[in-house]
Structure formats: C-alpha cells, structure tokens
Motif scaffolding. Structure first.
Motif, PDB file in Angstrom:
ATOM      1  N   ALA A 155       5.593  -1.228   3.813  1.00 19.95           N
ATOM      2  CA  ALA A 155       6.430  -2.299   3.271  1.00 19.95           C
ATOM      3  C   ALA A 155       7.395  -2.827   4.319  1.00 19.95           C
ATOM      4  CB  ALA A 155       7.188  -1.798   2.039  1.00 19.95           C
ATOM      5  N   GLU A 156       8.037  -1.924   5.067  1.00 15.71           N
ATOM      6  CA  GLU A 156       9.003  -2.347   6.086  1.00 15.71           C
ATOM      7  C   GLU A 156       8.338  -3.157   7.187  1.00 15.71           C
ATOM      8  OE1 GLU A 156      12.051   1.492   5.853  1.00 15.71           O
ATOM      9  OE2 GLU A 156      10.268   1.555   7.129  1.00 15.71           O
ATOM     10  N   VAL A 157       7.194  -2.679   7.638  1.00 14.07           N
ATOM     11  CA  VAL A 157       6.556  -3.316   8.784  1.00 14.07           C
ATOM     12  C   VAL A 157       5.830  -4.589   8.387  1.00 14.07           C
ATOM     13  CG1 VAL A 157       4.784  -3.009  10.557  1.00 14.07           C
ATOM     14  CG2 VAL A 157       6.403  -1.166  10.073  1.00 14.07           C
ATOM     15  N   ARG A 158       5.170  -4.601   7.242  1.00 18.71           N
ATOM     16  CA  ARG A 158       4.440  -5.797   6.837  1.00 18.71           C
ATOM     17  C   ARG A 158       5.369  -6.949   6.479  1.00 18.71           C
ATOM     18  NH1 ARG A 158      -1.128  -5.347   3.814  1.00 18.71           N
ATOM     19  NH2 ARG A 158      -1.312  -7.206   5.127  1.00 18.71           N
ATOM     20  N   ALA A 159       6.629  -6.638   6.213  1.00 23.25           N
ATOM     21  CA  ALA A 159       7.604  -7.702   5.978  1.00 23.25           C
ATOM     22  C   ALA A 159       7.814  -8.561   7.229  1.00 23.25           C
ATOM     23  CB  ALA A 159       8.934  -7.104   5.526  1.00 23.25           C
ATOM     24  N   GLY A 200       7.440   2.075  10.923  1.00 21.00           N
ATOM     25  CA  GLY A 200       7.989   2.527   9.654  1.00 21.00           C
ATOM     26  C   GLY A 200       6.949   2.523   8.560  1.00 21.00           C
ATOM     27  N   SER A 201       7.416   2.285   7.320  1.00 18.69           N
ATOM     28  CA  SER A 201       6.519   2.252   6.173  1.00 18.69           C
ATOM     29  C   SER A 201       5.728   0.949   6.175  1.00 18.69           C
ATOM     30  CB  SER A 201       7.319   2.372   4.879  1.00 18.69           C
ATOM     31  OG  SER A 201       8.108   1.189   4.698  1.00 18.69           O
ATOM     32  N   GLY A 206      -1.276   0.742   6.947  1.00 21.08           N
ATOM     33  CA  GLY A 206      -2.162   1.545   6.110  1.00 21.08           C
ATOM     34  C   GLY A 206      -2.730   2.750   6.820  1.00 21.08           C
ATOM     35  N   GLY A 207      -1.959   3.309   7.734  1.00 21.60           N
ATOM     36  CA  GLY A 207      -2.480   4.429   8.507  1.00 21.60           C
ATOM     37  C   GLY A 207      -1.527   5.598   8.582  1.00 21.60           C
ATOM     38  N   LYS A 208      -1.756   6.410   9.574  1.00 26.50           N
ATOM     39  CA  LYS A 208      -0.955   7.587   9.852  1.00 26.50           C
ATOM     40  C   LYS A 208      -0.572   7.489  11.320  1.00 26.50           C
ATOM     41  CE  LYS A 208      -1.428  12.685   9.823  1.00 26.50           C
ATOM     42  NZ  LYS A 208      -2.368  13.783   9.503  1.00 26.50           N
ATOM     43  N   TRP A 249       6.633  10.601  12.286  1.00 25.74           N
ATOM     44  CA  TRP A 249       5.518  10.066  11.496  1.00 25.74           C
ATOM     45  C   TRP A 249       5.894   8.749  10.829  1.00 25.74           C
ATOM     46  CZ3 TRP A 249       0.915  12.079  12.263  1.00 25.74           C
ATOM     47  CH2 TRP A 249       0.820  13.406  12.705  1.00 25.74           C
ATOM     48  N   ALA A 250       4.927   7.861  10.730  1.00 22.27           N
ATOM     49  CA  ALA A 250       5.120   6.576  10.067  1.00 22.27           C
ATOM     50  C   ALA A 250       3.774   6.122   9.502  1.00 22.27           C
ATOM     51  CB  ALA A 250       5.679   5.547  11.048  1.00 22.27           C
ATOM     52  N   GLU A 251       3.788   4.927   8.881  1.00 21.21           N
ATOM     53  CA  GLU A 251       2.560   4.371   8.296  1.00 21.21           C
ATOM     54  C   GLU A 251       2.058   3.141   9.042  1.00 21.21           C
ATOM     55  OE1 GLU A 251       3.011   5.307   3.553  1.00 21.21           O
ATOM     56  OE2 GLU A 251       4.146   3.602   4.359  1.00 21.21           O
TER      57      GLU A 251
END
Length: 548
Positions: free
Chosen positions: A62-66, A59-60, A32-34, A44-46
């Motif tokens: 969704a990708e990372v929280r998976a 990554g995004s 949930g960041g920058k 850049w990623a989230e």
C-alpha cells in the motif's frame, strides 16, 4: 512588509503547496513480493519503488504503490524474493588468456596426472600455430610429481610455449620455449616475492615458478592479448553476471597493470559496476589511477599484496609445519616492504587505495597484523578498512586484534569445500575457516567467489552448509548480507549500495527461488529473473507480470 518580500513569501507558500500535492512518482515499482533489504532498521518489506537510479521507497504494498503514476512500470512479484544486487568482492575473471587454454580435468581436486596433462598439451600442439601459447590447469597430482618440469613439457611441445599452472594460481611450470619467450635467462635470479625452481645442484631453471614468479608469467602472457580481445571478454561476462543477480564485481586480474585495466575497462560496455583493484609485481610499480572523472560504473581503488600462498601448493605460511609436506610454507613479502607499503597508504585518503592482504596461513596473518600495529595505532586503521583476503587460518588470538584494527575478512566459500585435513592435520583443519566466529566477535565479513566464473548461490550454499566445520555456518540472512552490504562496506560504498533503503542505488535482483525457505542444497539452482543496476533493467527473463 516590503512589497517584494511579501510577493516572494506568497510565491514560496504557493511552491510548497504544489510540491506537497505533487509527490514524486516512481519510475518502477516491484510489489506483491518478499523483499530482503539487508537494512538492520527494517530487514523485510513487500515492495520497492525506484525513481531514476535510486530507491525511492521500501515498504508495504500500500505504501509503495501509492507512489505509482500513469507512467510507472508496475511489476507484480507474485510472492517472489527480492534481494540487493550481489557484490562479488574478490573476482579474477578469465580474460586475456591464450586461445589454447584447455578445460580442466578433476579440478578442484588433485587435477590431472602429469601424463594426463602432457596428453592435453600434445592434443593442443596438433592444432596450435608455431609459437602459440598452450595453457593447462593442474593440481596436486602433477604438481608434486618430481618429473613435472620443463624437460617433460619439451618432450611433447618443442615448438610452442607451454604453461601448466595450479588451479589456485600460485605455482606454474613452463617449458624451455616458454622460458625463452618470457625473456628469462637459464640462471635467472628469483623475482621479488617469488622463486624459480632449479635442477638439483645447479642454478639452471627447471621451469617451475612460484608465487610472484608465476604472476610475472601471467603478466607477460596477458600482455600479448590485444586490448580488443580483453574488452570483448569482459563484455561477454556481463550477461552471465546479471543472470545470477550480480550487480557489482571487485576485480583483481593478476597480470594487468592499473593503467591497462583502466584503459580496457573504459572501453568495455559492462552492465554491472566494476571496481578494478591493482596487483603490483614490485614495490616500485605504480598503482596510481589515471581516471580524471571516474566512470559511472567503473572505478579504480585498492592495492593487493599476496603475503603467502595456499594449502594446495603447501605454500600458505603456517605457524607449525604441514602434516604431509616438509616445511611451513612461505612469506612472499619481506616485512620491511610491507611496512613501507602501509606507510605510503597513510598518505592517501582512506578510500582511494586501501590495502588488501592475501593471507591464508596463520603466520601470514601474524605478519599483517604486526606490521599494521607497528606503523599506526588502531584508530587510524579502523578508518582505512584493511582487508584480509581469505583468512582461512585466522586463529582465536587474532580475533581481538582484527576487531580493534577494523579489519574486514573477505572469505570465499568455495574454499570451504576443500578438505584441509591432509595438509594441516585434523585438529588444525577443524578450526580453520571461521565465519560465525568472526561475526560473533565483531569482525566484519564480506563474501566473494575468488573465481573466474562467479556464482553467488553456490557460495551462499557453502556458507550456510560449511561442509567440514558446520558450527561455523552462517544463516542465509547473514550470508546474503555479507555478499551485499558486507561487500559494499569492503569498498567504502555502503552509503551508496548494498542495501535496499531510500536514497541507495537501485541495484537489486528478483530470484527464481526463495533461498530463505528452500533446503540449502537447492540454493545453487537459483538464478535471477530480473536484475536492476542503478534503476536500469539489465536482465529480464520475462517472468514478471506487468500491470498498468
């Protein structure tokens, strides 16, 4: 198919299916960041996932929280900025100095007048033990006063050794008891790489010590500090560094031998990674490491030679004389010694003891480049990443040679705040301290504090503002990259740290402000809310929300 071969084949298939079903889970996820990665493949990623000491994914959300599992520490960044941990490529931490090292007056700047410095000394004498060292920082005001010598100091401190030293640390003045305490004779010969001032028309020391003469004084003063004190002082810096998002420092405390640096740092509980660099005082002094098994966070590599001084003392070696001072500075190291040091470096692996040259003046840069070119062809040097520390007067005619030799310029943005026009004249000052030009010409750049109390946010602000030469200013992305990946490259560590990508060490900081979006003057107010070194949270302000 043979029975055992068939069974082995089935086992391999079963293992592969199980591995695919059980993908690795993250220990920590920041989402949930920058995220600024300093990776050109994806800057850049989230979100970032960490497993053990390494980055598992970037990554995004969704990708990372998976990659989260039931035991993952999940931290909601709430839009905050994450950067790779800062790597200060050139520090001199204030360790091993006497108890009575007094607060500076009007520094950086002209510093105290001689009378003000003497008043500081007199105040310290009132509480000092007999024989205890007293140290005062001075600048141009006292340095260029013709009455600044040992006689003036003797008048206020006959029973205590005293050292006045310039805040740029290239000239000092000691009193008579200081000369005696240091074991110098009244007519001591000049040391390698430095000089001692003398009373007019005599060979008698007047207390002034320049360049390696001053460095020898630092060596003797720090030798009197017990290891336990230095260990405690190094440890005291750790929380200060982590709260500023610093995860690595490249330390070169003048006066510490390699043997002592390794001994002290081996005992210090440092939260950050430390590269200890050797500053020998003679060509014969050994900089060979005694580390049999390099520690997880502390290692030794690099040999630094100071080829000239600085504009503060008017000792930076210039092609043309100073505008306001007689002479064109000094070259500390004879070229023959320089060449022998470069040849010795070729006998070792490139990363073991690379060469670092303190070079401020253009004539000192000439000396370094010419010596390198005389010793080996450019492809040899490109593998060795010779560093120019500061390089303030690197000229246009140096650029192609610097790129060809693979030099890395380690600049200190605090220098950019100094008005060089009085010393150099307006024309030379206007062309000094290139940053943008270095990058545009393919010269590698790292940023560092050159300070006893590092602050990367002050440095980044000055690099993107460049007060006296704004056309040489960097973007925030360029400055942060130079302070992270650039500094890692300057220590042969860019494949381990300096950027946030899969497999790199998980060294990062979550910042209190988005330094890419705020006005540059607000950047120095930034701090780290969370600092991670090798997957371990070493500083946590408590500002991030934890999610199950």
């Amino acid at each position: 198919m043979h029975k055992w071969t068939f069974i082995s084949f089935l086992a391999l298939i079963s293992f592969s299916i199980g591995a695919a079903q059980a993908s690795p889970r993250a220990d920590v996820v920041l989402h949930g960041g920058k995220v600024f990665t300093a990776d050109t493949q994806g800057p850049w990623a989230e979100a970032v996932a960490i497993r053990g000491s390494r980055v598992l994914a970037v990554g995004s959300d969704a990708e990372v929280r998976a990659l989260e599992g039931p035991n993952t520490l999940s931290l909601d960044l709430q839009g905050r900025l994450v950067v790779p941990g800062f790597n200060d490529a050139h520090t001199h931490l204030a360790v091993g100095l006497p108890r009575l090292t007094l607060p500076p007056i009007n520094i950086p700047g002209p510093g105290p007048t001689l009378n003000e410095a003497l008043a500081q000394v007199a105040g310290a004498v009132a509480i000092a033990e007999p024989g205890e060292w007293i140290v005062v920082t001075i600048g141009e005001a006292a340095l260029f006063d013709p009455d600044t010598n040992r006689v003036a100091l003797d008048s206020v401190a006959p029973d205590n050794p005293v050292l006045l030293f310039t805040w740029s640390s290239h000239t000092g003045v000691v009193n008579s008891l200081g000369i005696e305490t240091l074991g110098l004779t009244e007519t001591e010969a000049d040391p390698f790489g430095g000089t001692y001032g003398r009373f007019p028309g005599t060979d008698v020391l007047n207390g002034v010590a320049n360049e390696y003469g001053l460095f020898r004084i630092f060596r003797e003063i720090r030798a009197q500090a017990p290891d336990e004190l230095m260990i405690a002082q190094f440890e005291a810096f750790s929380p200060l560094l982590t709260q500023l998002g610093i995860t690595s420092i490249q330390e070169m405390t003048v006066g510490l031998t390699r043997e002592r640096s390794e001994r002290v740092l081996a005992e210090a509980d440092m939260a950050v990674r430390v590269r200890s660099m050797c500053v020998p005082l003679t060509p014969q002094e050994s900089c060979r490491s005694r580390q049999r098994h390099p520690l997880r966070k502390v290692r030794s590599s690099g040999i630094k030679w100071l080829l000239d001084g600085t504009p503060v003392e008017r000792s930076a070696a210039l092609r043309e004389p100073y505008a306001d001072f007689p002479g064109d500075g000094v070259l500390n190291i004879p070229t023959g010694n320089l060449i022998r040091s470069l040849r010795r470096s070729l006998a070792e692996p490139p990363a073991r003891n690379p060469i670092l040259f303190h070079t401020v003046g253009d004539r000192a840069i000439d000396q370094a480049l010419s010596a390198m070119e005389s010793v080996a062809p450019a492809p040899v040097w490109r593998r060795r990443r010779v560093r120019l520390e500061h390089g303030d007067l690197l000229q246009q005619d140096h650029l192609a040679r610097a790129r060809r030799l693979g030099l890395i310029v380690v600049q200190n943005p605090t220098h950019l705040a100094l008005d060089l026009a009085p010393a150099l004249g307006p024309e030379r000052a206007a062309a000094a301290q290139p940053l943008k030009t270095l990058l545009d010409n393919g010269v590698s750049l790292a940023l560092a504090s050159d300070g006893a109390f590092p602050n990367p946010f002050v440095d980044i602000f000055l690099a993107v503002f460049h007060p006296f030469h704004p056309e040489e200013a960097l973007t925030v992305a360029e400055a942060v990259t130079a302070y992270t990946l650039g500094s890692a490259t300057a220590e042969f560590q860019e494949k381990r740290k300096g950027s946030l990508r899969r497999g790199r060490l998980a060294d990062l900081a979550v910042l209190s402000q988005d330094i890419f979006e705020i006005p540059p003057p607000a950047i120095p107010e930034t701090v780290s809310l969370l600092t991670v070194v090798g997957g371990e949270i070493v500083w946590d302000s408590g500002a991030l929300a934890t999610q199950p």
